[in-house]
Design a protein around this motif. Structure first.
Motif, PDB file in Angstrom:
ATOM      1  N   ARG A  47      69.089  70.089 -35.864  1.00  0.00           N
ATOM      2  CA  ARG A  47      69.992  71.228 -35.599  1.00  0.00           C
ATOM      3  C   ARG A  47      70.075  71.536 -34.114  1.00  0.00           C
ATOM      4  NH1 ARG A  47      67.444  73.402 -40.274  1.00  0.00           N
ATOM      5  NH2 ARG A  47      66.056  74.644 -38.930  1.00  0.00           N
ATOM      6  N   SER A  48      68.948  71.509 -33.423  1.00  0.00           N
ATOM      7  CA  SER A  48      68.945  71.788 -31.985  1.00  0.00           C
ATOM      8  C   SER A  48      69.750  70.750 -31.213  1.00  0.00           C
ATOM      9  CB  SER A  48      67.507  71.833 -31.465  1.00  0.00           C
ATOM     10  OG  SER A  48      67.491  72.042 -30.077  1.00  0.00           O
ATOM     11  N   ALA A  49      69.562  69.472 -31.534  1.00  0.00           N
ATOM     12  CA  ALA A  49      70.305  68.415 -30.847  1.00  0.00           C
ATOM     13  C   ALA A  49      71.803  68.510 -31.137  1.00  0.00           C
ATOM     14  CB  ALA A  49      69.759  67.048 -31.245  1.00  0.00           C
ATOM     15  N   GLN A  50      72.148  68.825 -32.400  1.00  0.00           N
ATOM     16  CA  GLN A  50      73.569  68.943 -32.758  1.00  0.00           C
ATOM     17  C   GLN A  50      74.214  70.123 -32.036  1.00  0.00           C
ATOM     18  OE1 GLN A  50      75.378  66.833 -34.958  1.00  0.00           O
ATOM     19  NE2 GLN A  50      77.040  67.927 -33.979  1.00  0.00           N
ATOM     20  N   LYS A  51      73.510  71.242 -31.938  1.00  0.00           N
ATOM     21  CA  LYS A  51      74.048  72.416 -31.248  1.00  0.00           C
ATOM     22  C   LYS A  51      74.286  72.127 -29.770  1.00  0.00           C
ATOM     23  CE  LYS A  51      73.133  77.300 -30.366  1.00  0.00           C
ATOM     24  NZ  LYS A  51      72.176  78.424 -30.557  1.00  0.00           N
ATOM     25  N   ARG A  52      73.342  71.432 -29.159  1.00  0.00           N
ATOM     26  CA  ARG A  52      73.508  71.084 -27.751  1.00  0.00           C
ATOM     27  C   ARG A  52      74.704  70.151 -27.556  1.00  0.00           C
ATOM     28  NH1 ARG A  52      73.997  72.358 -22.764  1.00  0.00           N
ATOM     29  NH2 ARG A  52      73.602  70.641 -21.342  1.00  0.00           N
ATOM     30  N   LEU A  53      74.883  69.203 -28.463  1.00  0.00           N
ATOM     31  CA  LEU A  53      76.020  68.274 -28.366  1.00  0.00           C
ATOM     32  C   LEU A  53      77.344  69.012 -28.545  1.00  0.00           C
ATOM     33  CD1 LEU A  53      77.058  65.387 -28.097  1.00  0.00           C
ATOM     34  CD2 LEU A  53      76.756  65.108 -30.559  1.00  0.00           C
ATOM     35  N   ASP A  54      77.378  69.985 -29.479  1.00  0.00           N
ATOM     36  CA  ASP A  54      78.610  70.764 -29.669  1.00  0.00           C
ATOM     37  C   ASP A  54      78.955  71.569 -28.418  1.00  0.00           C
ATOM     38  OD1 ASP A  54      78.714  69.743 -32.203  1.00  0.00           O
ATOM     39  OD2 ASP A  54      77.802  71.501 -33.153  1.00  0.00           O
ATOM     40  N   ASN A  55      77.947  72.152 -27.775  1.00  0.00           N
ATOM     41  CA  ASN A  55      78.201  72.927 -26.556  1.00  0.00           C
ATOM     42  C   ASN A  55      78.755  72.043 -25.446  1.00  0.00           C
ATOM     43  OD1 ASN A  55      77.271  75.233 -27.805  1.00  0.00           O
ATOM     44  ND2 ASN A  55      75.184  75.003 -27.051  1.00  0.00           N
ATOM     45  N   LEU A  56      78.190  70.853 -25.290  1.00  0.00           N
ATOM     46  CA  LEU A  56      78.686  69.941 -24.253  1.00  0.00           C
ATOM     47  C   LEU A  56      80.100  69.469 -24.563  1.00  0.00           C
ATOM     48  CD1 LEU A  56      75.515  67.756 -23.564  1.00  0.00           C
ATOM     49  CD2 LEU A  56      76.485  69.543 -22.115  1.00  0.00           C
ATOM     50  N   SER A  57      80.410  69.284 -25.831  1.00  0.00           N
ATOM     51  CA  SER A  57      81.742  68.816 -26.204  1.00  0.00           C
ATOM     52  C   SER A  57      82.809  69.861 -25.931  1.00  0.00           C
ATOM     53  CB  SER A  57      81.764  68.423 -27.687  1.00  0.00           C
ATOM     54  OG  SER A  57      80.817  67.413 -27.963  1.00  0.00           O
ATOM     55  N   GLU A  58      82.424  71.152 -26.031  1.00  0.00           N
ATOM     56  CA  GLU A  58      83.396  72.222 -25.778  1.00  0.00           C
ATOM     57  C   GLU A  58      83.721  72.370 -24.304  1.00  0.00           C
ATOM     58  OE1 GLU A  58      81.731  75.668 -27.506  1.00  0.00           O
ATOM     59  OE2 GLU A  58      82.033  75.014 -29.577  1.00  0.00           O
ATOM     60  N   ILE A  59      82.841  71.914 -23.416  1.00  0.00           N
ATOM     61  CA  ILE A  59      83.076  72.034 -21.973  1.00  0.00           C
ATOM     62  C   ILE A  59      84.022  70.920 -21.537  1.00  0.00           C
ATOM     63  CG2 ILE A  59      81.996  72.031 -19.696  1.00  0.00           C
ATOM     64  CD1 ILE A  59      79.447  73.024 -21.006  1.00  0.00           C
TER      65      ILE A  59
END
Length: 870
Positions: A817-829
């Motif tokens: 979950r932590s890795a997926q959340k970080r990836l989602d945040n980077l994708s939004e930028i």
């Protein structure tokens, strides 16, 4: 042909640029005197280096930059400093500011110049040092120091360098003239910035109403990787955010800067000044100024020495006072009216308009808003000007901020199209000023509260110390022999020595107080840096002598008598207490010296030296405290302690010292952030804080490991498996603390927008990954242990194994979950580097693989458990 985007809104006012382009660029005559304000840029004003009566030469540094955002000032003519005083400056409020006035000697004698001949092979730090030393600031806008802007850009992942040659505002032709007359210097300045920033692409944005300048640019950029992009003429295409969107299609976020989307913008005049500074060794002492308007008989572009009074330039342009109706500094859209022409030209002065009544008629009376919505259609920042107007007028500043008031660039497009003649920009400026005032007052109140609480804490601590000393003296008196109490022996030599030491302390205290008063009076009188430095040194010496006298008195007071000599342990403890008192006084004095230097606006080098002295004093104080704690905890000869207890006390002492060091490092970083230190200083202090926190975490883990309960009965030595299990638990505790510290450091840097966010974020992710690995290793080991003993345990043991496998699955799921959340945040930028996305995707894949393994192990354990039950 490259694509050109189009931003929202914009207007097309009459240009009037042909007035000043009828004649080529001319050199303005040397003025009889110049007035050089100490603040010609955003940030802290420069600090004077000269005195009245000093002889100066052209190009000589007369005011040095302060720490943080600031820029130095150089003499634009040779002559004599006749005044350092407040003079009227170019400002909408007609305010005065501190200025250095130089009377010309008519010789224009230059200092010896120091060009950087081999700039093509120099590193970025050398190039930035020359930019800083020559006082370069942005010449096209608010005057942001070029050094600070480049350093801020280097902290981001830049891929695009944009050269702003749009010059969209009517009347102004300074950049157009600079391109046509100095194209090679402009290209050299671009190459210098390319060497510093290493951008992937370099774009020049220029409006299509400058055909001559476009042709000269194309000739000068042949054989380079500089791309020229011609954009349609529309105001305000020269705004940083608007030009960024025009050329790249990237939208700068609300409250952000172009650097947030990988772009750095620089003005044409700024780059010409950079090239002159490095190639010719010429500091920023002149700039191109447009003199235009129908009240001038000879409008033109002049190369003007900074500090030249505007009235001298108007005489060169043949002003007709009978026609003059309005004198404007800057453009007609974003400039402001001047009450008189006695103010000087500064680094940010690009245009002076002498307009007639036909050009600038009197403003019509303001009428009620009819809610036509034309202001919203014209706004280039996609704001709601009408709502901002209502909120500003009603002083509902919180709502105005909610509607992104500070994204307004004050271009004046909304007021230009308003049929009700409402001066909208003036309302917005009023609201911004009030909001900044409230924030400043809130910050002052918070600092006052912190000082008050610190004072209360200090007073309570002093009262407690006094009570402890009185209690100690009472206990000593009770233990004295009656014969000794009744004896009235004459004053001994030791008593006379103590009185002598007290007299010396009184003298030292008076000397320290006098030195402090002299330093305060010199600061209020505006003394020079050399005088302040000498007085500060005298004050510090007096404080040191006072501290030595206090230590001597403490030592004499604690000296044991011949008839009642303390044991060696007690004597050593008293000696350590005396040393602690001296170290505490030294740390307090060092902190006072640092605070006074910050308030006096000392240079970055002085602040760094005082900060280092303060940190050393704090470290010595912490060491003295640790030594006292160790001496206090030392077992007596009659009450010896076991090795385990002694080791535990030693670890507690080490943890106390590490905690003090971490707290001091945090305080030093906070003070540097409030003082506006540079990015390099903040990065260094952040690294010191991280190292101190890591050492504290290690000491905490070692202490927790030592505090594992042990029975006093004779037991068999623990199994190797139990020892390994404890070791894994300790490692998880250490990694948890390291992750929390890294996360706090990243959050602090993100909220203050200071420090290297990428480095701190990478450190936080690495710490998180290490924690997840340690947790997974513990769960795996526990499962293996349970599996190895599965044959010898009952069904309760099987159930315990099943529980361990479930824990391992939970840990792995949290990591995913932590890795997926970080990836989602980077994708939004927008424009996130592909390397960073790939690295995060790899972390996610690894976490998912570990989760799959844990789920397989859980399924196998559950199956085994079901079979045994059936």
């Amino acid at each position: 042909m490259a694509k050109i985007w189009d931003f929202h809104g914009g207007i097309h006012p009459a240009e009037h640029k042909d007035l000043s382009l009828q004649v080529p660029l001319r050199q303005a005559p040397l003025p009889a005197y110049v007035v050089l304000p100490l603040q010609q840029h955003i940030g802290a004003p420069a600090r004077p280096l000269v005195r009245v009566g000093d002889k100066v030469r052209t190009g000589q540094k007369i005011a040095d930059r302060q720490a943080g955002i600031s820029a130095c000032v150089h003499a634009s003519i040779s002559g004599t400093v006749v005044a350092i005083e407040e003079r009227p400056i170019a400002h909408p409020s007609q305010m005065q500011d501190m200025c250095i006035v130089i009377e010309s000697d008519g010789q224009d004698t230059w200092v010896e110049r120091a060009p950087l001949i081999n700039w093509q092979s120099a590193n970025a730090e050398t190039l930035l040092a020359h930019i800083k030393g020559n006082g370069i600031v942005g010449l096209g806008g608010a005057g942001f120091p070029t050094l600070s802007k480049i350093q801020s850009g280097r902290a981001h992942q830049l891929d695009t360098l944009i050269i702003n040659a749009a010059e969209c505002e009517p009347y102004i032709t300074a950049d157009d003239t600079g391109i046509r007359h100095y194209p090679q210097e402009l290209v050299t300045g671009i190459r210098i910035l390319q060497r510093i920033l290493q951008p992937q692409q370099t774009l020049i944005g220029i409006e299509d109403n400058k055909p001559d300048a476009i042709e000269r640019l194309r000739e000068a950029t042949i054989g380079t990787n500089i791309e020229i992009r011609v954009v349609p003429t529309k105001y305000p295409s020269g705004g940083e955010k608007q030009l960024t969107y025009l050329l790249t299609g990237r939208e700068v976020p609300s409250g952000g800067l172009p650097a947030d989307v990988g772009v750095l913008c620089q003005n044409v005049g700024t780059l010409i000044a950079v090239a002159r500074a490095l190639v010719q060794g010429e500091p920023l002492v002149r700039r191109i100024v447009t003199l235009t308007g129908h009240a001038l008989a000879a409008p033109a572009n002049l190369e003007v020495r900074l500090g030249t009074p505007i009235d001298a330039l108007l005489r060169v342009a043949q002003l007709d006072p009978q026609k003059l109706a309005r004198l404007i500094l800057g453009g007609p859209m974003m400039g402001f009216s001047l009450p008189n022409a006695q103010v000087p030209i500064t680094k940010t002065s690009n245009c002076v308009i002498a307009g007639t009544l036909q050009e600038f008629p009197s403003a019509a009376p303001e009428m009620p808003c009819i809610r036509c919505g034309m202001c919203e259609q014209a706004c280039p920042a996609s704001l709601l000007p009408q709502q901002l107007y209502w909120f500003s007028k009603a002083k509902e500043f919180d709502k105005a901020r909610l509607y992104n008031l500070f994204d307004c660039i004050e271009c004046g497009a909304c007021a230009y199209v308003c049929p009700s003649q409402i001066p909208l920009v003036q309302y917005y400026r009023f609201a911004k000023g009030e909001i900044r005032k409230e924030e400043s007052e809130a910050l002052k109140a918070e600092r006052a509260r912190q000082r008050f609480e610190f004072k209360q804490e200090r007073q309570a601590r002093e009262q407690a110390e006094k009570a402890a000393r009185r209690q100690g003296k009472t206990a000593s008196a009770v233990q004295m022999e009656p014969s000794v109490q009744k004896a009235a022996a004459p004053a001994s030599t030791e008593t006379l020595d103590l009185k002598k030491l007290k007299i010396q302390l009184a003298a030292k205290s008076v000397a320290a107080k006098k030195a402090q008063q002299a330093l305060t009076q010199a600061q209020e009188a505006g003394a020079s840096a050399e005088e302040l430095a000498e007085l500060t040194k005298t004050f510090q010496n007096a404080q040191q002598e006072q501290a030595q006298a206090q230590s001597a008195i403490a030592q004499a007071t604690e000296t044991p008598t011949a008839t009642q000599s303390p044991s060696p342990d007690v004597a050593e403890l008293k000696k350590l207490k005396i040393q602690l008192a001296a170290k505490s006084v030294a740390a307090k004095k060092a902190q006072q010296a640092l605070t006074q230097a910050q308030e006096a606006g000392a240079s970055a080098e002085e602040l760094a030296e005082l900060t280092k002295t303060f940190q050393n004093a704090q470290q010595e104080q912490a060491q003295a405290q640790s030594a006292i704690a160790q001496a206090t905890e030392t077992p007596t000869s009659t009450q010896s302690q076991s090795p385990d207890v002694a080791e535990l006390k030693k670890l507690k002492i080490q943890l106390a010292a590490k905690s003090v060091a971490a707290k001091k490092a945090q305080q030093a970083l906070t003070q540097a952030q409030e003082a506006g230190a540079s990015a390099e200083e903040l990065a260094e202090l952040t690294q010191v804080l991280q190292e101190a926190q890591q050492a504290q975490s290690q000491a905490q883990a070692a202490l927790e490991q030592q505090q594992v309960p042990k029975t006093q009965h004779i037991q068999a030595p623990p199994k190797a498996a139990d020892a390994h299990l404890k070791q894994l638990s300790v490692q998880i505790a250490v990694k948890k603390v390291a992750f929390r510290k890294a996360e706090q450091a990243w959050q602090q840097a993100h909220s203050s927008q200071q420090g290297d966010l990428d480095v701190l974020e990478a450190h936080m992710l690495n710490a998180q990954e290490a924690l997840h690995k340690a947790q997974a290793e513990l769960a795996t080991y526990q499962a293996q242990q349970s599996s190895a003993s599965n044959k010898q345990v009952t069904q309760d043991g099987d159930q315990h194994l099943l529980k361990k496998r479930k824990i391992a699955v939970s840990v792995a799921q949290a990591a995913v979950r932590s890795a997926q959340k970080r990836l989602d945040n980077l994708s939004e930028i927008k424009d996130t580097p592909s390397e960073q996305l790939a690295a995060q995707q790899a972390r996610l894949a690894s976490a998912q693989a570990q989760l799959a393994q844990a789920q397989d192990a859980l399924a196998q354990a559950a199956s085994t458990r079901t079979q045994e039950i059936s």
